[in-house]
Design an enzyme around this catalytic site. Structure first.
Site, PDB file in Angstrom:
ATOM      1  N   LYS A  54     -32.169   6.553  46.898  1.00 43.48           N
ATOM      2  CA  LYS A  54     -32.539   7.967  46.806  1.00 43.48           C
ATOM      3  C   LYS A  54     -32.981   8.254  45.367  1.00 43.48           C
ATOM      4  O   LYS A  54     -32.264   7.936  44.407  1.00 43.48           O
ATOM      5  CB  LYS A  54     -31.317   8.809  47.184  1.00 43.48           C
ATOM      6  CG  LYS A  54     -31.645  10.182  47.734  1.00 43.48           C
ATOM      7  CD  LYS A  54     -30.377  10.782  48.333  1.00 43.48           C
ATOM      8  CE  LYS A  54     -30.544  12.228  48.682  1.00 43.48           C
ATOM      9  NZ  LYS A  54     -29.253  12.866  48.981  1.00 43.48           N
TER      10      LYS A  54
HETATM   11  O1  G3P Z   1     -28.640  16.769  51.092  1.00 41.81           O
HETATM   12  C1  G3P Z   1     -28.680  17.604  49.980  1.00 41.81           C
HETATM   13  C2  G3P Z   1     -27.462  18.412  49.935  1.00 41.81           C
HETATM   14  O2  G3P Z   1     -26.377  17.597  49.649  1.00 41.81           O
HETATM   15  C3  G3P Z   1     -27.522  19.559  49.026  1.00 41.81           C
HETATM   16  O3  G3P Z   1     -26.857  20.552  49.664  1.00 41.81           O
HETATM   17  O4  G3P Z   1     -25.625  22.650  49.870  1.00 41.81           O
HETATM   18  O5  G3P Z   1     -25.630  21.389  47.689  1.00 41.81           O
HETATM   19  O6  G3P Z   1     -27.668  22.581  48.461  1.00 41.81           O
HETATM   20  P1  G3P Z   1     -26.422  21.870  48.875  1.00 41.81           P
END
Ligand code: G3P
Length: 221
Positions: free
Chosen positions: A83
């Site tokens: 990634k």
């Molecule tokens: O897959 C990306 C994710 O982990 C980010 O999520 O909720 O931190 O924006 P969030």
């Protein structure tokens, strides 16, 4: 649409994997740091639990180190997907890694143009962050819709991995918009399967059964 879990928590991954619905896992540095365990060990444990693409993110930001780190994490297990952040150096590293048949998931994508650039350097997945766009008062889901349309017109093979999912409606809307994958946090899987009418209906079925059948001389369950 395939389901990935967005988590580095072994117990959570194990539980959702036991449902038989998981096609892969995504992690990020924040999720891994939250577990406070060795990165390599966590990734390898996840690979034993889920037989599908497991995204492991590099933490370098210069091209050579990203490539070096990406190559290293890709040796941890055959299912590891490297990634990389969607920055200029990420594009260069993506090109270098994909030219060596290493799969890459380009993360922190917030626009169609970023996604087009990621696709042009051979990314296997591009991860648009729906929730974080919503956070800044932009419609995250419209990015998924736009990407599905553009990738289809352009016959782009890169998969749209709907990320930063915050609630069950994001999952349903990602499917409607044409995402190939949704990576979903553990609590949202639990919300997705739950429905009060299912619980109420099951309770009634079992009560009706027990009321009559258990009173029969030769009852069978
Ligand atoms: O897959 C990306 C994710 O982990 C980010 O999520 O909720 O931190 O924006 P969030």
């Amino acid at each position: 649409m395939k389901f990935f879990i967005d988590s580095a928590n072994i117990e959570h991954i194990k539980e959702i994997a036991s449902w038989g619905i998981l096609s892969g896992v995504t992690t990020n540095p924040s999720l891994v740091a939250k577990e406070g365990k060795d990165f390599k060990q966590v990734v390898q444990q996840i690979c034993e639990l889920v037989n599908g693409p497991i995204s492991a993110e590099v933490i370098s930001t210069d091209v050579d180190s990203m490539i070096k780190e990406g190559k290293e994490v890709s040796t941890w297990h055959k299912n590891v997907v490297v990634k990389l952040p969607t920055i200029p150096n990420g594009l260069a590293a993506c090109k270098a890694l994909t030219s060596q048949n290493i799969k890459v998931n380009m993360t922190l994508c917030f626009s169609v143009n970023q996604a087009l650039l990621c696709a042009s350097v051979g990314a296997t997945y591009v991860s648009p962050f729906v929730g974080r766009l919503d956070d800044i008062n932009q419609d995250g889901m419209s990015l998924i819709r736009d990407l599905a349309q553009v990738f289809s017109i352009q016959k782009i093979k890169t998969e749209i991995l709907s990320a930063s999912i915050r609630h069950p409606a994001h999952v349903m809307d990602s499917a409607k918009a044409g995402a190939h994958v949704a990576t979903i946090p553990y609590p949202i899987f639990k919300q997705m399967i739950q429905h009060p009418l299912t619980d109420k209906g099951l309770e009634k079925f079992l009560a009706d059964w027990n009321e009559v059948m258990l009173k029969m001389p030769s009852h069978s369950k």
